[in-house]
Design a protein around this motif. Structure first.
Motif, PDB file in Angstrom:
ATOM      1  N   LEU A   2      50.668  44.498  36.662  1.00 41.96           N
ATOM      2  CA  LEU A   2      49.780  44.526  37.833  1.00 41.96           C
ATOM      3  C   LEU A   2      48.370  44.947  37.408  1.00 41.96           C
ATOM      4  O   LEU A   2      47.374  44.367  37.845  1.00 41.96           O
ATOM      5  CB  LEU A   2      50.353  45.499  38.879  1.00 41.96           C
ATOM      6  CG  LEU A   2      49.698  45.469  40.251  1.00 41.96           C
ATOM      7  CD1 LEU A   2      49.885  44.104  40.930  1.00 41.96           C
ATOM      8  CD2 LEU A   2      50.275  46.557  41.174  1.00 41.96           C
ATOM      9  N   LYS A   3      48.313  45.910  36.514  1.00 42.29           N
ATOM     10  CA  LYS A   3      46.998  46.401  36.045  1.00 42.29           C
ATOM     11  C   LYS A   3      46.238  45.273  35.342  1.00 42.29           C
ATOM     12  O   LYS A   3      45.029  45.099  35.543  1.00 42.29           O
ATOM     13  CB  LYS A   3      47.225  47.602  35.108  1.00 42.29           C
ATOM     14  CG  LYS A   3      46.014  48.049  34.311  1.00 42.29           C
ATOM     15  CD  LYS A   3      45.208  49.059  35.059  1.00 42.29           C
ATOM     16  CE  LYS A   3      44.137  49.784  34.285  1.00 42.29           C
ATOM     17  NZ  LYS A   3      43.579  49.194  33.112  1.00 42.29           N
ATOM     18  N   LEU A  27      38.513  41.922  38.186  1.00 47.07           N
ATOM     19  CA  LEU A  27      37.220  42.623  38.178  1.00 47.07           C
ATOM     20  C   LEU A  27      36.151  41.829  37.448  1.00 47.07           C
ATOM     21  O   LEU A  27      34.990  41.774  37.872  1.00 47.07           O
ATOM     22  CB  LEU A  27      37.350  43.975  37.458  1.00 47.07           C
ATOM     23  CG  LEU A  27      38.266  45.016  38.065  1.00 47.07           C
ATOM     24  CD1 LEU A  27      38.292  46.248  37.178  1.00 47.07           C
ATOM     25  CD2 LEU A  27      37.765  45.380  39.458  1.00 47.07           C
ATOM     26  N   LYS A  28      36.564  41.201  36.341  1.00 48.90           N
ATOM     27  CA  LYS A  28      35.587  40.501  35.487  1.00 48.90           C
ATOM     28  C   LYS A  28      34.891  39.379  36.235  1.00 48.90           C
ATOM     29  O   LYS A  28      33.740  39.063  35.956  1.00 48.90           O
ATOM     30  CB  LYS A  28      36.279  39.949  34.235  1.00 48.90           C
ATOM     31  CG  LYS A  28      36.791  41.076  33.360  1.00 48.90           C
ATOM     32  CD  LYS A  28      36.918  40.656  31.902  1.00 48.90           C
ATOM     33  CE  LYS A  28      37.223  41.854  31.032  1.00 48.90           C
ATOM     34  NZ  LYS A  28      38.607  41.949  30.607  1.00 48.90           N
ATOM     35  N   GLU A  29      35.611  38.773  37.192  1.00 46.60           N
ATOM     36  CA  GLU A  29      34.982  37.683  37.953  1.00 46.60           C
ATOM     37  C   GLU A  29      34.363  38.159  39.252  1.00 46.60           C
ATOM     38  O   GLU A  29      33.541  37.468  39.847  1.00 46.60           O
ATOM     39  CB  GLU A  29      36.016  36.606  38.261  1.00 46.60           C
ATOM     40  CG  GLU A  29      36.366  35.805  37.031  1.00 46.60           C
ATOM     41  CD  GLU A  29      37.405  34.749  37.350  1.00 46.60           C
ATOM     42  OE1 GLU A  29      37.268  34.069  38.378  1.00 46.60           O
ATOM     43  OE2 GLU A  29      38.364  34.641  36.561  1.00 46.60           O
ATOM     44  N   LEU A  30      34.813  39.332  39.721  1.00 48.19           N
ATOM     45  CA  LEU A  30      34.298  39.816  41.011  1.00 48.19           C
ATOM     46  C   LEU A  30      32.843  40.274  40.898  1.00 48.19           C
ATOM     47  O   LEU A  30      32.004  39.919  41.720  1.00 48.19           O
ATOM     48  CB  LEU A  30      35.190  40.964  41.524  1.00 48.19           C
ATOM     49  CG  LEU A  30      34.716  41.640  42.813  1.00 48.19           C
ATOM     50  CD1 LEU A  30      34.698  40.647  43.984  1.00 48.19           C
ATOM     51  CD2 LEU A  30      35.642  42.815  43.182  1.00 48.19           C
ATOM     52  N   GLN A  32      31.646  50.122  37.599  1.00 47.28           N
ATOM     53  CA  GLN A  32      32.088  50.799  38.831  1.00 47.28           C
ATOM     54  C   GLN A  32      33.497  50.335  39.212  1.00 47.28           C
ATOM     55  O   GLN A  32      34.377  51.143  39.527  1.00 47.28           O
ATOM     56  CB  GLN A  32      31.072  50.474  39.942  1.00 47.28           C
ATOM     57  CG  GLN A  32      31.396  50.990  41.322  1.00 47.28           C
ATOM     58  CD  GLN A  32      31.221  52.502  41.404  1.00 47.28           C
ATOM     59  OE1 GLN A  32      30.475  53.079  40.623  1.00 47.28           O
ATOM     60  NE2 GLN A  32      31.942  53.120  42.322  1.00 47.28           N
ATOM     61  N   GLY A  33      33.718  49.019  39.172  1.00 47.70           N
ATOM     62  CA  GLY A  33      35.032  48.449  39.495  1.00 47.70           C
ATOM     63  C   GLY A  33      36.100  48.967  38.544  1.00 47.70           C
ATOM     64  O   GLY A  33      37.205  49.320  38.962  1.00 47.70           O
ATOM     65  N   GLN A  34      35.760  49.016  37.250  1.00 50.46           N
ATOM     66  CA  GLN A  34      36.741  49.482  36.267  1.00 50.46           C
ATOM     67  C   GLN A  34      37.118  50.943  36.506  1.00 50.46           C
ATOM     68  O   GLN A  34      38.275  51.325  36.390  1.00 50.46           O
ATOM     69  CB  GLN A  34      36.197  49.294  34.841  1.00 50.46           C
ATOM     70  CG  GLN A  34      36.314  47.830  34.416  1.00 50.46           C
ATOM     71  CD  GLN A  34      35.496  47.498  33.182  1.00 50.46           C
ATOM     72  OE1 GLN A  34      34.516  48.173  32.876  1.00 50.46           O
ATOM     73  NE2 GLN A  34      35.884  46.433  32.495  1.00 50.46           N
ATOM     74  N   GLN A  35      36.121  51.710  36.900  1.00 49.47           N
ATOM     75  CA  GLN A  35      36.385  53.124  37.190  1.00 49.47           C
ATOM     76  C   GLN A  35      37.381  53.258  38.356  1.00 49.47           C
ATOM     77  O   GLN A  35      38.306  54.063  38.309  1.00 49.47           O
ATOM     78  CB  GLN A  35      35.057  53.769  37.571  1.00 49.47           C
ATOM     79  CG  GLN A  35      34.983  55.237  37.259  1.00 49.47           C
ATOM     80  CD  GLN A  35      33.646  55.803  37.740  1.00 49.47           C
ATOM     81  OE1 GLN A  35      32.644  55.082  37.867  1.00 49.47           O
ATOM     82  NE2 GLN A  35      33.633  57.070  38.022  1.00 49.47           N
ATOM     83  N   LEU A  72      43.002  49.973  46.735  1.00 50.07           N
ATOM     84  CA  LEU A  72      42.351  49.221  45.659  1.00 50.07           C
ATOM     85  C   LEU A  72      41.433  48.125  46.206  1.00 50.07           C
ATOM     86  O   LEU A  72      40.264  48.021  45.821  1.00 50.07           O
ATOM     87  CB  LEU A  72      43.421  48.578  44.770  1.00 50.07           C
ATOM     88  CG  LEU A  72      43.985  49.428  43.635  1.00 50.07           C
ATOM     89  CD1 LEU A  72      45.302  48.863  43.147  1.00 50.07           C
ATOM     90  CD2 LEU A  72      42.989  49.526  42.479  1.00 50.07           C
ATOM     91  N   SER A  73      41.974  47.282  47.100  1.00 51.89           N
ATOM     92  CA  SER A  73      41.180  46.127  47.555  1.00 51.89           C
ATOM     93  C   SER A  73      39.900  46.580  48.249  1.00 51.89           C
ATOM     94  O   SER A  73      38.823  46.013  48.028  1.00 51.89           O
ATOM     95  CB  SER A  73      42.003  45.230  48.486  1.00 51.89           C
ATOM     96  OG  SER A  73      42.328  45.918  49.667  1.00 51.89           O
ATOM     97  N   THR A  74      40.000  47.615  49.097  1.00 52.96           N
ATOM     98  CA  THR A  74      38.808  48.033  49.850  1.00 52.96           C
ATOM     99  C   THR A  74      37.788  48.716  48.943  1.00 52.96           C
ATOM    100  O   THR A  74      36.590  48.500  49.096  1.00 52.96           O
ATOM    101  CB  THR A  74      39.179  48.998  51.002  1.00 52.96           C
ATOM    102  OG1 THR A  74      40.042  50.019  50.487  1.00 52.96           O
ATOM    103  CG2 THR A  74      39.862  48.266  52.135  1.00 52.96           C
ATOM    104  N   GLU A  75      38.268  49.536  48.011  1.00 58.98           N
ATOM    105  CA  GLU A  75      37.304  50.213  47.117  1.00 58.98           C
ATOM    106  C   GLU A  75      36.585  49.192  46.243  1.00 58.98           C
ATOM    107  O   GLU A  75      35.378  49.270  46.021  1.00 58.98           O
ATOM    108  CB  GLU A  75      38.020  51.252  46.255  1.00 58.98           C
ATOM    109  CG  GLU A  75      38.403  52.489  47.050  1.00 58.98           C
ATOM    110  CD  GLU A  75      38.995  53.573  46.159  1.00 58.98           C
ATOM    111  OE1 GLU A  75      38.446  53.819  45.082  1.00 58.98           O
ATOM    112  OE2 GLU A  75      40.022  54.140  46.559  1.00 58.98           O
ATOM    113  N   MET A  76      37.353  48.210  45.747  1.00 62.09           N
ATOM    114  CA  MET A  76      36.739  47.176  44.906  1.00 62.09           C
ATOM    115  C   MET A  76      35.730  46.351  45.711  1.00 62.09           C
ATOM    116  O   MET A  76      34.636  46.039  45.231  1.00 62.09           O
ATOM    117  CB  MET A  76      37.819  46.244  44.336  1.00 62.09           C
ATOM    118  CG  MET A  76      38.592  46.872  43.194  1.00 62.09           C
ATOM    119  SD  MET A  76      40.212  46.096  42.914  1.00 62.09           S
ATOM    120  CE  MET A  76      39.810  44.398  42.861  1.00 62.09           C
TER     121      MET A  76
END
Ligand code: ADP
Ligand code: ASP
Ligand code: MG
Length: 452
Positions: free
Chosen positions: A67-68, A75-78, A87-90, A123-127
């Motif tokens: 899943l990770k 993240l790489k495409e977002l 920030q996303g990786q954090q 996860l989805s909302t923070e990202m």
């Protein structure tokens, strides 16, 4: 103010999150944006929880790693900038390290399980909020766990939600977009809990009711409520308008596009609900409101995993008080009854929660004879406005069902529901036969060219 909810597939790919940003920023209306977890995540989290419960730590760790990896790629495409990506990786590192610590707790109880499934929406909302921030949007993330509250029966605490949300919104009057999690909430013990599968729709409508929103929009992967289950039935089409009552019946009786309880809070405050397609935003979708102009049969839905219980009075005729005693038992075990049919000495009921089946039947046997109950039943529910043409509708339904054994029929309780109980093995045939007879038969008969 409006409430817009995006489901799993609507946030399931980085490019979909980019489209959502465009959608929510096209108009100036201030919005609360409710997000589900990325598609597949809640199922994956449940599977990880199952492995943890079974003490299969290696399997739980393997599935967590998989899943990770999915999130790392996402993240790489977002994000479009180095700072955004960092920030996303954090966020992802933080949530996954929490997730791993949860899975390691022994014994792994229901409390941990609920915290685990909540990670999807967190996860989805923070990202997404970090992405909006990267793009310079005027947005803020408000944690649903600070205002979404349920009681000991799992029912939303409407007054508490309304008060808390008003206070929190008052602190962010300068924000145009308010992002929050669907599905997750707190229970009376203060623990993380949820509104059951598909619960993000319910979150959206609870918020919409609480803030008396101008409109609630449920954005998903289909162009509105269809007249029948598109996963099973060949020729389905979107319905443009539904009343609150019709939509509530369809959702309760299995139309997966809406969580079963979604309509209640919206109807209470008379807030219209619009179902829209994220992949086809210009399609009109379905409007659910107090009034609808279309008449007659609107749609069919089906609800599985139903148990039918057949109860006969041992006191034979004129046994008043019998129904009360029967229903008191269902009340005692907090088990809702969906369908009921009665004769002078018998009553048949259906339930979809068979958790207390053994206890319920044992208590019923104290004053009634029970036939062997039937598992694996399906309720097929025909919904519409039947006030104009009652006889005709029942006839058409029974004609369509001529080759399918019917165990129970319920009609007349309201002017917008006719329900049939059948064995689940006949579900696909029943839905297709009803679809053809109720929605295409007359139309096609009138299209047949005259023979000469
Ligand atoms: P989301 O992830 O956006 O919440 P869901 O998968 O929960 O989406 O709901 C949308 C799906 O519901 C559709 O893709 C469709 O397959 C299914 N569905 C079942 N019955 C209906 C219906 N009557 N009308 C529209 N969609 C339906
Ligand atoms: N993520 C939750 C689920 O899959 C809630 C939702 O999607 O509405 O059930
Ligand atoms: Mg859903």
């Amino acid at each position: 103010m409006q409430v817009w909810k995006f489901g799993g597939t609507s946030v399931g790919k980085p490019e979909r999150m980019h489209s959502i940003r465009n959608l929510i920023t096209t108009t100036d209306t201030r919005k609360i944006v409710v997000l589900s977890a990325l598609s597949g995540t809640t199922n994956a989290l449940i599977a990880i929880g199952e492995a943890a419960k079974a003490n299969n730590d290696a399997e739980a760790a393997r599935q967590t790693d998989d899943l990770k990896t999915h999130y790392d790629l996402f993240l790489k495409e977002l994000y479009q900038t180095e700072a955004g990506l960092a920030q996303g990786q954090q966020i992802v590192e933080k949530e996954f390290s929490f997730l791993r610590s949860l899975v390691g707790i022994k014994p792994f109880t229901i409390k941990q399980e609920k915290e685990l499934v909540a990670q999807g929406e967190l996860l989805s909302t923070e990202m997404f909020a970090a992405y909006l921030q990267e793009q310079g949007e005027n947005a803020v993330l408000l944690p649903a766990l600070e205002f979404m509250q349920i009681d000991a029966d799992g029912e939303p605490e409407l007054a508490v939600i309304e008060e808390k949300i008003a206070t929190i919104l008052g602190q962010h009057t300068d924000k145009q977009l308010i992002i929050t999690q669907g599905f997750i909430c707190r229970n009376p013990r203060g623990e993380v809990d949820n509104l059951k599968r598909g619960g993000s729709d319910y979150t959206a409508s609870l918020i919409g009711g609480a803030i008396r929103a101008e409109e609630i929009q449920i954005w998903t992967d289909i162009d509105g409520m269809h007249n029948n289950d598109p996963r099973i039935v060949k020729r389905t089409f979107p319905i443009r308008e539904l009343t609150f009552e019709e939509a509530a019946e369809l959702a309760y009786f299995g139309a997966k596009i809406l969580h079963p309880s979604t309509i209640t809070p919206a109807k209470m405050q008379n807030v219209p609900v619009r179902l829209k397609n994220t992949m086809q935003p210009d399609a009109p979708g379905t409007l659910i409101a107090n009034q609808s102009t279309q008449r007659d049969i609107k749609a069919i839905a089906a609800k599985d995993n139903i148990t039918a219980i057949y109860i006969h009075s041992t006191r034979m005729l004129n046994a008043y008080g019998f129904l009360r005693r029967v229903f008191e038992i269902f009340e005692k075990y907090k088990t809702p009854v969906d369908m009921i049919t009665t004769s002078e000495v018998s009553v048949s009921v259906t339930i979809d929660n068979s958790e207390h089946l053994a206890a319920i039947t044992a208590e019923l046997r104290e004053f009634a004879d029970l036939e062997e109950h039937d598992l694996d039943q399906t309720i097929v529910c025909v919904v519409g406005n039947f006030s104009a043409d009652k006889e005709g509708i029942a006839l058409k339904v029974l004609e369509a069902m001529k080759d399918i054994p019917i165990r129970m029929i319920s009609y007349g309780a309201s002017e917008h529901n006719l329900s049939l109980l059948i064995h689940s093995k006949h579900k696909a045939d029943a839905l297709n036969a009803l679809n053809e007879r109720l929605f295409f038969y007359e139309q096609e008969a009138s299209e047949v060219p005259s023979a000469h």
